[in-house]
Motif scaffolding. Structure first.
Motif, PDB file in Angstrom:
ATOM      1  N   ASP A 199       1.072  -1.353  -0.373  1.00  0.00           N
ATOM      2  CA  ASP A 199       0.226  -0.424  -0.280  1.00  0.00           C
ATOM      3  C   ASP A 199       0.693   1.140   0.090  1.00  0.00           C
ATOM      4  O   ASP A 199       0.528   2.407  -0.650  1.00  0.00           O
ATOM      5  CB  ASP A 199      -0.871  -0.063   1.208  1.00  0.00           C
ATOM      6  CG  ASP A 199      -0.227  -0.165   2.907  1.00  0.00           C
ATOM      7  OD1 ASP A 199       0.952  -0.806   2.401  1.00  0.00           O
ATOM      8  OD2 ASP A 199      -0.407  -0.576   3.676  1.00  0.00           O
ATOM      9  N   HIS A 200       2.689   1.625   0.757  1.00  0.00           N
ATOM     10  CA  HIS A 200       2.670   2.186   0.473  1.00  0.00           C
ATOM     11  C   HIS A 200       3.787   2.344  -0.959  1.00  0.00           C
ATOM     12  O   HIS A 200       3.853   3.896  -1.064  1.00  0.00           O
ATOM     13  CB  HIS A 200       3.686   2.317   1.888  1.00  0.00           C
ATOM     14  CG  HIS A 200       3.741   1.987   2.902  1.00  0.00           C
ATOM     15  ND1 HIS A 200       2.653   2.634   3.598  1.00  0.00           N
ATOM     16  CD2 HIS A 200       4.078   1.143   4.241  1.00  0.00           C
ATOM     17  CE1 HIS A 200       2.210   2.462   5.294  1.00  0.00           C
ATOM     18  NE2 HIS A 200       3.572   1.198   5.263  1.00  0.00           N
ATOM     19  N   PHE A 203       0.886   3.624  -3.184  1.00  0.00           N
ATOM     20  CA  PHE A 203       1.159   5.524  -2.899  1.00  0.00           C
ATOM     21  C   PHE A 203       2.088   6.472  -3.765  1.00  0.00           C
ATOM     22  O   PHE A 203       1.768   7.215  -4.063  1.00  0.00           O
ATOM     23  CB  PHE A 203       0.596   6.079  -0.774  1.00  0.00           C
ATOM     24  CG  PHE A 203       0.752   7.405  -1.091  1.00  0.00           C
ATOM     25  CD1 PHE A 203      -0.518   7.480  -1.310  1.00  0.00           C
ATOM     26  CD2 PHE A 203       1.349   7.624  -0.079  1.00  0.00           C
ATOM     27  CE1 PHE A 203      -0.493   9.141  -0.557  1.00  0.00           C
ATOM     28  CE2 PHE A 203       1.567   8.934   0.367  1.00  0.00           C
ATOM     29  CZ  PHE A 203       0.170  10.102   0.139  1.00  0.00           C
ATOM     30  N   GLU A 273      -5.287   1.989   8.771  1.00  0.00           N
ATOM     31  CA  GLU A 273      -5.278   1.105   8.140  1.00  0.00           C
ATOM     32  C   GLU A 273      -6.600   1.816   6.614  1.00  0.00           C
ATOM     33  O   GLU A 273      -5.731   1.534   5.676  1.00  0.00           O
ATOM     34  CB  GLU A 273      -5.439   0.142   8.131  1.00  0.00           C
ATOM     35  CG  GLU A 273      -4.686  -0.743   8.731  1.00  0.00           C
ATOM     36  CD  GLU A 273      -2.751  -0.155   8.046  1.00  0.00           C
ATOM     37  OE1 GLU A 273      -2.266  -0.217   6.801  1.00  0.00           O
ATOM     38  OE2 GLU A 273      -1.732   0.132   9.403  1.00  0.00           O
ATOM     39  N   ALA A 277      -5.365   3.099   2.982  1.00  0.00           N
ATOM     40  CA  ALA A 277      -5.699   2.480   1.431  1.00  0.00           C
ATOM     41  C   ALA A 277      -6.421   3.845   0.656  1.00  0.00           C
ATOM     42  O   ALA A 277      -6.024   3.928  -0.423  1.00  0.00           O
ATOM     43  CB  ALA A 277      -7.003   1.461   1.920  1.00  0.00           C
ATOM     44  N   ILE A 280      -4.617   6.130  -1.362  1.00  0.00           N
ATOM     45  CA  ILE A 280      -3.363   5.651  -3.178  1.00  0.00           C
ATOM     46  C   ILE A 280      -4.945   6.656  -3.935  1.00  0.00           C
ATOM     47  O   ILE A 280      -4.504   7.068  -4.929  1.00  0.00           O
ATOM     48  CB  ILE A 280      -4.087   4.458  -2.678  1.00  0.00           C
ATOM     49  CG1 ILE A 280      -2.817   3.520  -2.023  1.00  0.00           C
ATOM     50  CG2 ILE A 280      -3.030   4.227  -3.836  1.00  0.00           C
ATOM     51  CD1 ILE A 280      -2.554   2.600  -1.990  1.00  0.00           C
ATOM     52  N   HIS A 307       0.362   7.580   7.182  1.00  0.00           N
ATOM     53  CA  HIS A 307       0.998   6.207   7.183  1.00  0.00           C
ATOM     54  C   HIS A 307       1.642   5.890   8.007  1.00  0.00           C
ATOM     55  O   HIS A 307       2.200   5.244   8.612  1.00  0.00           O
ATOM     56  CB  HIS A 307       1.834   6.320   6.075  1.00  0.00           C
ATOM     57  CG  HIS A 307       0.547   6.000   4.939  1.00  0.00           C
ATOM     58  ND1 HIS A 307       1.027   4.997   4.293  1.00  0.00           N
ATOM     59  CD2 HIS A 307       0.019   6.850   4.247  1.00  0.00           C
ATOM     60  CE1 HIS A 307       0.315   5.293   2.614  1.00  0.00           C
ATOM     61  NE2 HIS A 307      -0.466   6.602   2.997  1.00  0.00           N
ATOM     62  N   SER A 375      -7.616   0.809  -4.516  1.00  0.00           N
ATOM     63  CA  SER A 375      -7.722   1.092  -2.691  1.00  0.00           C
ATOM     64  C   SER A 375      -8.739   1.304  -2.173  1.00  0.00           C
ATOM     65  O   SER A 375      -9.617   1.377  -1.237  1.00  0.00           O
ATOM     66  CB  SER A 375      -7.373   2.837  -3.331  1.00  0.00           C
ATOM     67  OG  SER A 375      -7.408   3.764  -3.523  1.00  0.00           O
ATOM     68  N   TRP A 378      -9.548  -1.699  -0.639  1.00  0.00           N
ATOM     69  CA  TRP A 378      -9.065  -2.355   0.292  1.00  0.00           C
ATOM     70  C   TRP A 378      -9.540  -1.466   1.454  1.00  0.00           C
ATOM     71  O   TRP A 378      -9.619  -1.765   2.427  1.00  0.00           O
ATOM     72  CB  TRP A 378      -7.314  -1.994  -0.260  1.00  0.00           C
ATOM     73  CG  TRP A 378      -6.847  -2.645  -0.662  1.00  0.00           C
ATOM     74  CD1 TRP A 378      -6.912  -4.197  -0.926  1.00  0.00           C
ATOM     75  CD2 TRP A 378      -5.018  -2.342  -1.061  1.00  0.00           C
ATOM     76  NE1 TRP A 378      -6.269  -4.429  -0.981  1.00  0.00           N
ATOM     77  CE2 TRP A 378      -4.905  -3.420  -1.694  1.00  0.00           C
ATOM     78  CE3 TRP A 378      -4.078  -1.131  -0.794  1.00  0.00           C
ATOM     79  CZ2 TRP A 378      -4.211  -4.316  -2.262  1.00  0.00           C
ATOM     80  CZ3 TRP A 378      -3.035  -1.654  -1.602  1.00  0.00           C
ATOM     81  CH2 TRP A 378      -2.443  -2.340  -2.757  1.00  0.00           C
ATOM     82  N   THR A 379      -9.755  -0.040   0.930  1.00  0.00           N
ATOM     83  CA  THR A 379     -10.791   0.986   2.398  1.00  0.00           C
ATOM     84  C   THR A 379     -11.653  -0.025   2.638  1.00  0.00           C
ATOM     85  O   THR A 379     -12.049  -0.119   3.800  1.00  0.00           O
ATOM     86  CB  THR A 379     -11.485   1.733   1.289  1.00  0.00           C
ATOM     87  OG1 THR A 379      -9.788   2.178   0.926  1.00  0.00           O
ATOM     88  CG2 THR A 379     -11.713   3.278   2.749  1.00  0.00           C
ATOM     89  N   ARG A 382     -10.950  -2.648   5.038  1.00  0.00           N
ATOM     90  CA  ARG A 382     -10.191  -2.967   6.367  1.00  0.00           C
ATOM     91  C   ARG A 382     -11.236  -1.849   6.756  1.00  0.00           C
ATOM     92  O   ARG A 382     -11.089  -2.515   8.224  1.00  0.00           O
ATOM     93  CB  ARG A 382      -8.989  -1.615   5.866  1.00  0.00           C
ATOM     94  CG  ARG A 382      -7.500  -2.594   4.744  1.00  0.00           C
ATOM     95  CD  ARG A 382      -6.545  -1.280   4.720  1.00  0.00           C
ATOM     96  NE  ARG A 382      -6.217  -2.615   3.895  1.00  0.00           N
ATOM     97  CZ  ARG A 382      -4.694  -1.862   3.781  1.00  0.00           C
ATOM     98  NH1 ARG A 382      -4.458  -0.413   4.591  1.00  0.00           N
ATOM     99  NH2 ARG A 382      -3.144  -1.770   3.079  1.00  0.00           N
TER     100      ARG A 382
END
Length: 396
Positions: A199-200, A203, A273, A277, A280, A307, A375, A378-379, A382
């Motif tokens: 994820d980093h 981004f 988290e 996400a 991004i 982050h 993303s 993922w959002t 999470r």
């Protein structure tokens, strides 16, 4: 000769990796600034064989508690630790159970602390004579679980020595522990975390994609958006601008990582988290519809704050809190910055080479759209703590 035998043992004895192995028990030591903690781990069959108990294979903490006095007495009789400071008696501090996957069953964890540790000694002479009387084939591994100055953090896989019926006394060398080794281990951890933190990386990728192109003004329609980019002329200004953006990201996450690690601010991990996400998606959306024109550093800094809270969770999971915290934070943050710059150095020349092709200008928009979709998935996962199978989205 001794060094050769130790090296051979690393190949001949199964590595722990993330799981334990049958026919083995384990002795861990954790060295801190002013104390040394220990941990004996063994299965039910080992305790039953030497104590005559009936501990079930998959025992509970309550089952273990019932025979705890016998376990304590047995360990005291069969485990001796000495150093140049003299003998170090054992004080038991806690106990727990460790559930292993597969058929091994449950492991007990008997936690203790070494007394008479006025300073950290250079060597520990450890005599471990547990379980050998009931099993000649039994082996015990000696490991350093934690030693900041030696650069050992949360170790479960690399053993320092092996105990057997014919070799019950081993030495654990603590003399190589230096502040420099600990700092370097933190730098390595920062580099490694950014490299495995997809994820980093995404981004950073969202921020890097438009770094080698400039946006033409007043583009509103879909056709115009797809053709809004023109390649930059010079490598150096574009590269240093991206370095500046990434550095603002580092400054931001350094601030919040420090605040979280010191206990000043603590946020809900699920929320953090989810925002990571979502960052991004916003960075990628900026590539399609400009939000902060020529101010990508604002996105990097703003979301870099969140982050940083994510990075704090990494340090907490590794058991890093309090000890050498200033060097830990500086080393980890420095490692993250180095890891980011290495990623940029790897990909930026490729991006610059492709910048004036039609493929690249279209790729910026297409890749950004893909990052937005990913993303957002993922959002959702999470935030609601669910798992969306990839085949449900792709149809594969």
């Amino acid at each position: 000769m001794k060094k050769i035998l130790i090296i051979l043992s690393l190949f001949l004895v199964p590595n722990l990796a993330e799981a334990h192995n049958p026919g083995q028990s384990y002795l861990y030591f954790s060295t801190y600034e002013d104390r040394i903690d220990g941990d004996v781990q063994a299965k039910a069959q080992e305790w039953n064989a030497v104590l005559g108990t009936n501990l079930p294979k998959n025992f509970t903490k309550e089952d273990l508690e019932a025979i705890l006095p016998q376990i304590h007495e047995y360990i005291r009789d069969n485990l001796t630790v000495r150093s140049e400071l003299g003998e170090h008696p054992i004080t038991f501090v806690n106990y727990d159970v460790l559930n292993e996957e597969g058929s091994l069953g449950t492991f007990s964890r008997i936690l203790f602390r070494l007394d008479n540790v006025t300073t950290i000694p250079e060597n520990l002479e450890v005599t471990y004579d547990l379980f050998f009387e009931s099993d000649d084939d039994h082996r015990a591994l000696l490991l350093q679980a934690y030693n900041w100055k030696a650069g050992i953090i949360d170790n479960e896989s690399v053993h320092s020595a092996i105990f057997s019926p014919g070799s019950t006394t081993q030495e654990l060398d603590l003399s190589k522990a230096t502040t420099w080794n600990g700092f370097i281990s933190m730098v390595k951890m920062g580099i490694w975390h950014i490299w495995i933190g997809i994820d980093h990386i995404f981004f950073l990728l969202a921020l890097a994609l438009p770094a080698v192109v400039t946006r033409l003004p007043n583009r509103k329609s879909i056709t115009e958006i797809l053709s809004q980019w023109t390649g930059v002329e010079k490598f150096k200004p574009a590269f240093w601008y991206l370095v500046k953006v990434v550095t603002f990201f580092t400054i931001a996450h350094s601030i919040t990582l420090s605040l979280a690690a010191l206990g000043v601010i603590n946020l809900n991990a699920r929320i953090v988290e989810s925002i990571i996400a979502l960052s991004i998606a916003l960075a990628a959306l900026h590539n399609i519809v400009p939000i902060f024109k020529q101010r990508e550093w604002l996105i990097a800094f703003g979301f870099g704050l969140f982050h940083g809270f994510g990075f704090a969770g990494v340090l907490a999971d590794k058991g890093l809190s309090g000890e050498y915290m200033a060097l830990t934070l500086f080393g980890f943050n420095f490692g993250v910055e180095v890891g980011q710059l290495l990623i940029i150095l790897l990909f930026f020349p490729v991006l610059f080479f492709m910048r004036k092709t039609k493929v690249y200008s279209y790729s910026v928009v297409i890749a950004s759209a893909a990052l937005i979709l990913l993303s957002l998935i993922w959002t959702y996962e999470r935030f609601f703590d669910v798992n969306i199978p990839l085949r449900a989205i792709t149809g594969l």
